[in-house]
Design a protein around this motif. Structure first.
Motif, PDB file in Angstrom:
ATOM      1  N   LYS A  61       0.815  -1.213   0.000  1.00 38.71           N
ATOM      2  CA  LYS A  61       0.000   0.000   0.000  1.00 38.71           C
ATOM      3  C   LYS A  61       0.848   1.262   0.000  1.00 38.71           C
ATOM      4  N   THR A  62       2.000   1.201   0.657  1.00 35.54           N
ATOM      5  CA  THR A  62       2.938   2.325   0.649  1.00 35.54           C
ATOM      6  C   THR A  62       4.335   1.793   0.362  1.00 35.54           C
ATOM      7  N   PRO A  63       5.162   2.553  -0.346  1.00 38.20           N
ATOM      8  CA  PRO A  63       6.528   2.102  -0.651  1.00 38.20           C
ATOM      9  C   PRO A  63       7.367   1.995   0.618  1.00 38.20           C
ATOM     10  N   GLY A  64       8.215   0.971   0.666  1.00 39.12           N
ATOM     11  CA  GLY A  64       9.107   0.760   1.802  1.00 39.12           C
ATOM     12  C   GLY A  64      10.564   0.927   1.404  1.00 39.12           C
ATOM     13  N   SER A  65      11.432   0.975   2.412  1.00 39.70           N
ATOM     14  CA  SER A  65      12.842   1.265   2.179  1.00 39.70           C
ATOM     15  C   SER A  65      13.728   0.024   2.080  1.00 39.70           C
ATOM     16  N   ASP A  66      13.274  -1.122   2.635  1.00 40.52           N
ATOM     17  CA  ASP A  66      14.120  -2.318   2.630  1.00 40.52           C
ATOM     18  C   ASP A  66      14.221  -2.930   1.241  1.00 40.52           C
ATOM     19  N   TRP A  67      15.392  -3.454   0.897  1.00 39.88           N
ATOM     20  CA  TRP A  67      15.570  -4.184  -0.349  1.00 39.88           C
ATOM     21  C   TRP A  67      15.069  -5.607  -0.114  1.00 39.88           C
ATOM     22  N   LEU A  68      13.831  -5.875  -0.473  1.00 37.94           N
ATOM     23  CA  LEU A  68      13.202  -7.147  -0.147  1.00 37.94           C
ATOM     24  C   LEU A  68      13.925  -8.330  -0.769  1.00 37.94           C
ATOM     25  N   CYS A  69      14.539  -8.113  -1.939  1.00 34.77           N
ATOM     26  CA  CYS A  69      15.278  -9.202  -2.588  1.00 34.77           C
ATOM     27  C   CYS A  69      16.430  -9.669  -1.706  1.00 34.77           C
ATOM     28  N   CYS A  70      16.878  -8.820  -0.804  1.00 36.38           N
ATOM     29  CA  CYS A  70      17.966  -9.171   0.111  1.00 36.38           C
ATOM     30  C   CYS A  70      17.431  -9.569   1.484  1.00 36.38           C
TER      31      CYS A  70
END
Length: 428
Positions: A371-380
């Motif tokens: 719903k809102t952009p996040g800061s974590d690199w989810l691929c990592c």
């Protein structure tokens, strides 16, 4: 005197000024977009804030205008304004980019391939085009069409490009394999904007070893030159290891792409997905390496390096202070060749398959978890959890189906909200 190909310093400032002056006029004569003068002023302020996110990049002059960023359509194209409207006038905001895989077929054996383990068959042509049009209507202003190798299914590729209109800037990712004379010219006539060519080392032997195909380096360089002759914009996609960065290979890559008259270099950091699921060494976790790349991004886009291609380093653009993680249609998402709707090509999870449900239902489901952009690199940050689900359910083919994906996304932490989107105020 002709306008320089790459623009920095004062020339860059003048282009930004031109855009800043043009946008109020462009939308000022289109009052249907705004409920009141206050809404119009708010939109202009947000547009300025959004464009300034790209201020660290050099501007690339292309055949139809100016590129401020690799994944922002060229100004003043129709696609540029469609992107602005998708991001700032839609509620909720739409994505700008899709990575759209049209086939798994590929004659190469790249060590890092994120879809080599994908298990489903390619979508038939009709459903593929139907899905692409539905994707465009979510607000996507840039199509990054890939495979596998798209040119192994050239007729299908051509029809896909022809089915889209000028609301979307169209790129094709390629290794250069099976590109025959005349194909790029035909695609350019159909609406192709640019090609992204994979070169994973400036060293011929290392690149050939990485792809598993002798001669693949020369093929990649040749297609870059062919693209220039056909009048399409060219970009180099490269995955360099931590050791490569330490050994100065980024500088060698920039020299090579300069010689090839390339427009952009996209530096993709290694990710534990696809054939690299479970891999931990060399996944670019060293903070010193990340800092070096971020500094190089600024340097190569500065005045002192004005003759080099624009560098688009993911570890710079994914910083919390820039765009953060844009997966899940916060800004971009992925459609697999078999119809899986994924938040990112590097996240081997699926929110559904268009063979089984309508694209609209799947897309809304995915957005409900982003719903809102996040800061974590989810691929990592989520790589271990994704790998554990593959092992837990004894699944060997990617991506995880929705019924398994839901075990992860219901509880995962995506990090703090990305400040720029909070500043723009476009998410509830």
């Amino acid at each position: 005197m002709s306008t320089p190909h790459f623009q920095t310093g004062l020339l860059k400032g003048l282009i930004y000024l031109r855009i800043i002056l043009h946008i109020p006029f462009y939308y000022g004569v289109r009052p249907r977009y705004f409920s009141s003068p206050v809404a119009y002023i708010r939109f202009l302020r947000r547009a300025l804030q959004l464009l300034l996110v790209f201020r660290h990049n050099k501007i690339v002059r292309v055949f139809n205008g100016y590129k401020l960023h690799l994944y922002l359509p060229a100004y003043p194209s129709k696609a540029f304004f469609y992107a602005i409207e998708s991001k700032l006038l839609k509620s909720p905001p739409g994505p700008t980019t899709v990575v759209f895989s049209m086939t798994k077929a590929c004659p190469y054996h790249c060590k890092h391939c994120y879809q080599k383990k994908d298990g489903s068959w390619d979508l038939d042509e009709s459903l593929m085009i139907q899905t692409a049009l539905a994707v465009r209507d979510t607000g996507v202003a840039m199509f990054d069409i890939e495979g596998g190798e798209p040119f192994t299914r050239y007729s299908k590729l051509l029809k896909l490009v022809q089915s889209l209109d000028n609301r979307s800037e169209i790129w094709v990712n390629t290794t250069g394999a099976q590109v025959k004379p005349g194909m790029l010219n035909e695609l350019k006539t159909a609406g192709l904007f640019g090609i992204m060519v994979s070169i994973h080392s400036p060293d011929r032997a290392k690149h050939d070893a990485f792809t598993g195909v002798p001669g693949s380096f020369d093929v990649a360089c040749a297609i870059m030159k062919t693209g220039r002759s056909a009048g399409v914009v060219t970009a180099c996609n490269s995955v360099l290891s931590e050791d490569d960065i330490r050994n100065g290979e980024l500088d060698h890559l920039m020299e090579l792409t300069r010689e090839l008259n390339c427009d952009f270099v996209q530096l993709i950091h290694p990710k534990p997905s696809g054939l690299w699921i479970g891999k931990r060494d060399g996944m670019q976790t060293d903070p010193k390496i990340i800092q070096i790349i971020q500094q190089e991004h600024v340097r190569y886009n500065g005045r002192s390096m004005h003759a080099y291609p624009a560098l688009a380093a993911q570890v710079f653009e994914e910083q919390r202070s820039v765009l953060g993680c844009t997966a899940g249609a916060a800004d971009r998402y992925y459609i697999g060749a078999g119809g899986e709707v994924q938040p990112c090509e590097f996240l081997n999870i699926s929110f559904g398959n268009v063979h089984e449900e309508s694209f609209a239902i799947i897309f809304e489901r995915m957005r409900s978890f982003f719903k809102t952009p996040g800061s974590d690199w989810l691929c990592c940050t989520q790589a271990d959890a994704i790998q554990q689900l593959f092992a837990k359910h004894d699944i060997t083919q990617t991506p995880l189906p929705w019924k398994i994906t839901r075990e992860l996304v219901g509880t995962w932490d995506r990090g703090a909200p990305t400040p720029i989107y909070k500043k723009l105020g476009i998410y509830s």
